[in-house]
Design a protein around this motif. Sequence first.
Motif: not given
Length: 302
Positions: A146-174
């Motif tokens: 489940a946590n890896a799916e959030v990282c996948k979403a972050a990478r897909l959001l980064w690709e091709g959109r021109g942000y300096a970067g997209v990193e991940t964090a979690f609000v509980s349990l991870a």
Amino acid sequence: MTTQPPALLIAGHGTRDEAGAEAFRDFVKELGRRHPELPVAGGFIELSPPPLGEAVTELVERGVRRFAAVPLMLVSAGHAKGDIPAALAREKERHPGVTYTYGRPLGPHPALLRVLERRLDETLAGTPREDVTVLLVGRGSTDPDANAEVCKAARLLWEGRGYAGVETAFVSLAAPDVPSGLDRVARLGARRVVVLPYFLFTGILPDRVRRQTEEWAAAHPEVEVRSADVIGPEPELLDLVMERYAEAVAGDLRMNCDSCVYRIALPGFEDKVGLPQQPHFHPDDDGHGHHHHGGHSHSHAH
């Protein structure tokens, strides 16, 4: 004679936040308004009324014998993998003759990525994307898949959109939590950060993300930090639920089991392989340990 299509059952997580619960209930009503040809009902696994069983009973009382259940969840963690299927199996026993198919969670679908991009644009208000690092904050889970799916979403959001970067964090349990995630992007050199909650609706945990963001920003005036809004009941979300419904009805589920902690022995989680899945209820929205029937005890995915 036309065959009645299967009804649509929406399964929600549940929250102690009344505004978040009401947003879910309004979303279910809007789906029903958009699709008058379908009986539509929705319920929660825990914390909020109506419970999922009550929603099934409502459909049965309306004459429904077949339905497709769609989990209104972004990632496939313990609720989607275990609690909802177990609850549905229990409802099948309670209502003999009823059949159902089970859809997959929403996932990092391109339509939802477009909504996330829109939330960022609203927050940036013209600030160049190349100057901005995004911190995508997920719910957090004891399930590494489940946590890896959030990282996948972050990478897909980064690709091709021109942000300096997209990193991940979690609000509980991870890890990393929100302050640690902000520490990380600052160490990476970010001076403009947008914290983007990876949540469908408002609630206790998205509120906590915003509060922790504000606290960190106050202690780090050298970094410009902004908070974006949750995804919300956007048309893209309504359409995606119907896409998941159509998949479930057609039997085209494509569920990812390659890294499912209940099927595959992942390092540190070997004891979960083959565990029977039973419905259970959490006393709080926060991470905590609890007991499954049968004597097995562990902290569970949210």
